[in-house]
Design a protein around this motif. Sequence first.
Motif, PDB file in Angstrom:
ATOM      1  N   PRO B  40       5.599  -5.445  -1.821  1.00  0.00           N
ATOM      2  CA  PRO B  40       5.711  -4.114  -2.445  1.00  0.00           C
ATOM      3  C   PRO B  40       4.373  -3.416  -2.716  1.00  0.00           C
ATOM      4  CG  PRO B  40       6.497  -5.847  -3.933  1.00  0.00           C
ATOM      5  CD  PRO B  40       6.253  -6.494  -2.607  1.00  0.00           C
ATOM      6  N   ILE B  41       3.248  -4.127  -2.615  1.00  0.00           N
ATOM      7  CA  ILE B  41       1.965  -3.427  -2.805  1.00  0.00           C
ATOM      8  C   ILE B  41       1.754  -2.388  -1.698  1.00  0.00           C
ATOM      9  CG2 ILE B  41       0.838  -5.345  -4.021  1.00  0.00           C
ATOM     10  CD1 ILE B  41      -0.838  -5.775  -1.426  1.00  0.00           C
ATOM     11  N   HIS B  42       2.578  -2.466  -0.647  1.00  0.00           N
ATOM     12  CA  HIS B  42       2.434  -1.517   0.458  1.00  0.00           C
ATOM     13  C   HIS B  42       3.400  -0.335   0.368  1.00  0.00           C
ATOM     14  CE1 HIS B  42      -0.296  -4.414   2.062  1.00  0.00           C
ATOM     15  NE2 HIS B  42       0.635  -5.306   2.272  1.00  0.00           N
ATOM     16  N   TYR B  43       4.241  -0.306  -0.687  1.00  0.00           N
ATOM     17  CA  TYR B  43       5.113   0.873  -0.807  1.00  0.00           C
ATOM     18  C   TYR B  43       5.441   1.281  -2.237  1.00  0.00           C
ATOM     19  CZ  TYR B  43       8.745  -2.778  -0.776  1.00  0.00           C
ATOM     20  OH  TYR B  43       9.497  -3.889  -1.036  1.00  0.00           O
ATOM     21  N   ARG B  44       4.961   0.517  -3.235  1.00  0.00           N
ATOM     22  CA  ARG B  44       5.290   0.887  -4.613  1.00  0.00           C
ATOM     23  C   ARG B  44       4.030   0.961  -5.465  1.00  0.00           C
ATOM     24  NH1 ARG B  44       9.874  -2.706  -7.267  1.00  0.00           N
ATOM     25  NH2 ARG B  44       8.749  -1.980  -9.088  1.00  0.00           N
ATOM     26  N   ASP B  45       3.680   2.172  -5.893  1.00  0.00           N
ATOM     27  CA  ASP B  45       2.485   2.351  -6.720  1.00  0.00           C
ATOM     28  C   ASP B  45       2.577   1.564  -8.029  1.00  0.00           C
ATOM     29  OD1 ASP B  45       0.665   4.218  -5.349  1.00  0.00           O
ATOM     30  OD2 ASP B  45       2.386   5.556  -5.420  1.00  0.00           O
ATOM     31  N   ASP B  46       3.756   1.595  -8.659  1.00  0.00           N
ATOM     32  CA  ASP B  46       3.867   0.907  -9.957  1.00  0.00           C
ATOM     33  C   ASP B  46       3.614  -0.585  -9.790  1.00  0.00           C
ATOM     34  OD1 ASP B  46       6.259   0.593  -8.524  1.00  0.00           O
ATOM     35  OD2 ASP B  46       7.496   0.474 -10.327  1.00  0.00           O
ATOM     36  N   PHE B  47       4.139  -1.155  -8.699  1.00  0.00           N
ATOM     37  CA  PHE B  47       3.921  -2.585  -8.476  1.00  0.00           C
ATOM     38  C   PHE B  47       2.442  -2.861  -8.162  1.00  0.00           C
ATOM     39  CE2 PHE B  47       3.655  -6.533  -6.203  1.00  0.00           C
ATOM     40  CZ  PHE B  47       4.514  -7.361  -6.909  1.00  0.00           C
ATOM     41  N   ALA B  48       1.868  -2.030  -7.296  1.00  0.00           N
ATOM     42  CA  ALA B  48       0.457  -2.231  -6.924  1.00  0.00           C
ATOM     43  C   ALA B  48      -0.424  -2.188  -8.170  1.00  0.00           C
ATOM     44  CB  ALA B  48       0.031  -1.173  -5.912  1.00  0.00           C
ATOM     45  N   GLN B  49      -0.135  -1.216  -9.043  1.00  0.00           N
ATOM     46  CA  GLN B  49      -0.951  -1.074 -10.259  1.00  0.00           C
ATOM     47  C   GLN B  49      -0.742  -2.255 -11.209  1.00  0.00           C
ATOM     48  OE1 GLN B  49       0.243   2.905 -11.183  1.00  0.00           O
ATOM     49  NE2 GLN B  49      -1.150   3.757  -9.649  1.00  0.00           N
ATOM     50  N   GLY B  55      -3.433   1.542  -6.301  1.00  0.00           N
ATOM     51  CA  GLY B  55      -2.169   2.114  -5.832  1.00  0.00           C
ATOM     52  C   GLY B  55      -1.815   1.443  -4.520  1.00  0.00           C
ATOM     53  N   VAL B  56      -0.872   2.045  -3.815  1.00  0.00           N
ATOM     54  CA  VAL B  56      -0.387   1.463  -2.563  1.00  0.00           C
ATOM     55  C   VAL B  56      -1.521   1.339  -1.536  1.00  0.00           C
ATOM     56  CG1 VAL B  56       0.990   2.120  -0.550  1.00  0.00           C
ATOM     57  CG2 VAL B  56       2.038   2.072  -2.823  1.00  0.00           C
ATOM     58  N   LEU B  57      -1.594   0.179  -0.899  1.00  0.00           N
ATOM     59  CA  LEU B  57      -2.609  -0.080   0.136  1.00  0.00           C
ATOM     60  C   LEU B  57      -1.934  -0.237   1.493  1.00  0.00           C
ATOM     61  CD1 LEU B  57      -4.679  -2.949  -1.553  1.00  0.00           C
ATOM     62  CD2 LEU B  57      -5.074  -0.484  -1.723  1.00  0.00           C
ATOM     63  N   ALA B  58      -2.674   0.098   2.543  1.00  0.00           N
ATOM     64  CA  ALA B  58      -2.195  -0.192   3.902  1.00  0.00           C
ATOM     65  C   ALA B  58      -2.232  -1.698   4.121  1.00  0.00           C
ATOM     66  CB  ALA B  58      -3.080   0.502   4.932  1.00  0.00           C
ATOM     67  N   HIS B  59      -1.287  -2.221   4.895  1.00  0.00           N
ATOM     68  CA  HIS B  59      -1.344  -3.617   5.317  1.00  0.00           C
ATOM     69  C   HIS B  59      -2.637  -3.804   6.124  1.00  0.00           C
ATOM     70  CE1 HIS B  59       2.912  -2.363   5.269  1.00  0.00           C
ATOM     71  NE2 HIS B  59       3.282  -3.611   5.133  1.00  0.00           N
ATOM     72  N   GLY B  60      -3.366  -4.882   5.857  1.00  0.00           N
ATOM     73  CA  GLY B  60      -4.533  -5.172   6.705  1.00  0.00           C
ATOM     74  C   GLY B  60      -4.131  -5.280   8.159  1.00  0.00           C
ATOM     75  N   MET B  61      -2.945  -5.879   8.394  1.00  0.00           N
ATOM     76  CA  MET B  61      -2.482  -6.049   9.776  1.00  0.00           C
ATOM     77  C   MET B  61      -2.106  -4.727  10.436  1.00  0.00           C
ATOM     78  SD  MET B  61      -2.857  -9.094  10.746  1.00  0.00           S
ATOM     79  CE  MET B  61      -2.096  -8.714  12.315  1.00  0.00           C
ATOM     80  N   LEU B  62      -1.762  -3.716   9.617  1.00  0.00           N
ATOM     81  CA  LEU B  62      -1.494  -2.392  10.196  1.00  0.00           C
ATOM     82  C   LEU B  62      -2.820  -1.771  10.660  1.00  0.00           C
ATOM     83  CD1 LEU B  62       0.105   0.159  10.896  1.00  0.00           C
ATOM     84  CD2 LEU B  62      -0.006   0.803   8.466  1.00  0.00           C
ATOM     85  N   THR B  63      -3.830  -1.882   9.808  1.00  0.00           N
ATOM     86  CA  THR B  63      -5.136  -1.331  10.173  1.00  0.00           C
ATOM     87  C   THR B  63      -5.660  -2.029  11.431  1.00  0.00           C
ATOM     88  OG1 THR B  63      -5.493  -0.993   7.810  1.00  0.00           O
ATOM     89  CG2 THR B  63      -7.406  -0.774   9.237  1.00  0.00           C
ATOM     90  N   MET B  64      -5.521  -3.359  11.463  1.00  0.00           N
ATOM     91  CA  MET B  64      -5.943  -4.107  12.659  1.00  0.00           C
ATOM     92  C   MET B  64      -5.111  -3.690  13.866  1.00  0.00           C
ATOM     93  SD  MET B  64      -6.056  -8.271  13.056  1.00  0.00           S
ATOM     94  CE  MET B  64      -6.641  -9.076  14.560  1.00  0.00           C
ATOM     95  N   GLY B  65      -3.810  -3.489  13.641  1.00  0.00           N
ATOM     96  CA  GLY B  65      -2.909  -3.118  14.737  1.00  0.00           C
ATOM     97  C   GLY B  65      -3.238  -1.764  15.337  1.00  0.00           C
TER      98      GLY B  65
END
Lengths: 149, 142
Positions: B40-49, B55-65
């Motif tokens: 959920p850190i990739h789609y929920r600000d409340d959870f990330a915080q 706030g929400v972060l991109a997946h490292g694997m998405l950036t690599m992809g």
Amino acid sequence: MVNPDIQGRVYPETAPYLVGREKVREFARAVQSESPLHFDPAAARAAGFSDVIAPPTFAVTVQESTLAQLLADDEAGVDFSRVVHGDQRFSYSRPIVAGDELTATLTITAVKQLRGHSMVTASSEIVDESGAHVVTAISTLVVRGEDAA
Amino acid sequence: MSQAAVFDQLVVGEVVAERELLLTRDSLVRYAGASGDFNPIHYRDDFAQSVGLPGVLAHGMLTMGVAGSVATEWLGAAGWVQDFQSRFTRPVPVDAQAGAAITVTATVGALDSEARTARIDLKVVFDGSTVLGKAQLVAAFA
């Protein structure tokens, strides 16, 4: 802290993962690729492959079931809420192609402690239905220690 | 569009592809579904915080992809990817409205004329900083 004794542990082979053409297309769209080799079987065949090929990071979807084994291993002591992805590597013998049925075997190759964190290196060897090597996916997971900054 | 890759014309240090990409919350949801990574850190600000992130972060694997896609689009049918590695050195926060604009630059890092492989070094920049470390892809040419 991660149990250092899991270094060298080999987990049971995962259930076969059948690579679907639409899954390859979905993944290629998600990583914003427009290469026809991921979408058009005719283009892939012209390039010498039997069907659409997967983007190089696609193996993570197959590797995922092996990392789930590590997280579910109570003896390993990996707290998922403290895991950060440190690095990733894929070493291929050939591209993944739609229609492949892949199984993966996880080996924990290293467990190191560094400044209160644990670094776990997990290597997943992925083979096709004939047993031939397709790709090895290696992840380093950083498990943040409770007292570390 | 860049020209199709031809091994014998590659020069170490040459930039072979460059692209600006936008990662939006849409991109993250799409990648979560495609990859099966539903942290959920990739789609929920409340959870990330709640776990100490801005706030929400991109997946490292998405950036690599997406960085890999810039290289494979350049490569086309001229070869295939033998090896691809990256370190995740800096998170990419994805603003709910503006998203995160990243630039990807692919440079020829090394050539092996006997094996006919080219190492492509990928530089990914967000907000003035490099976010991947040692992002290298090895392409094998026919």
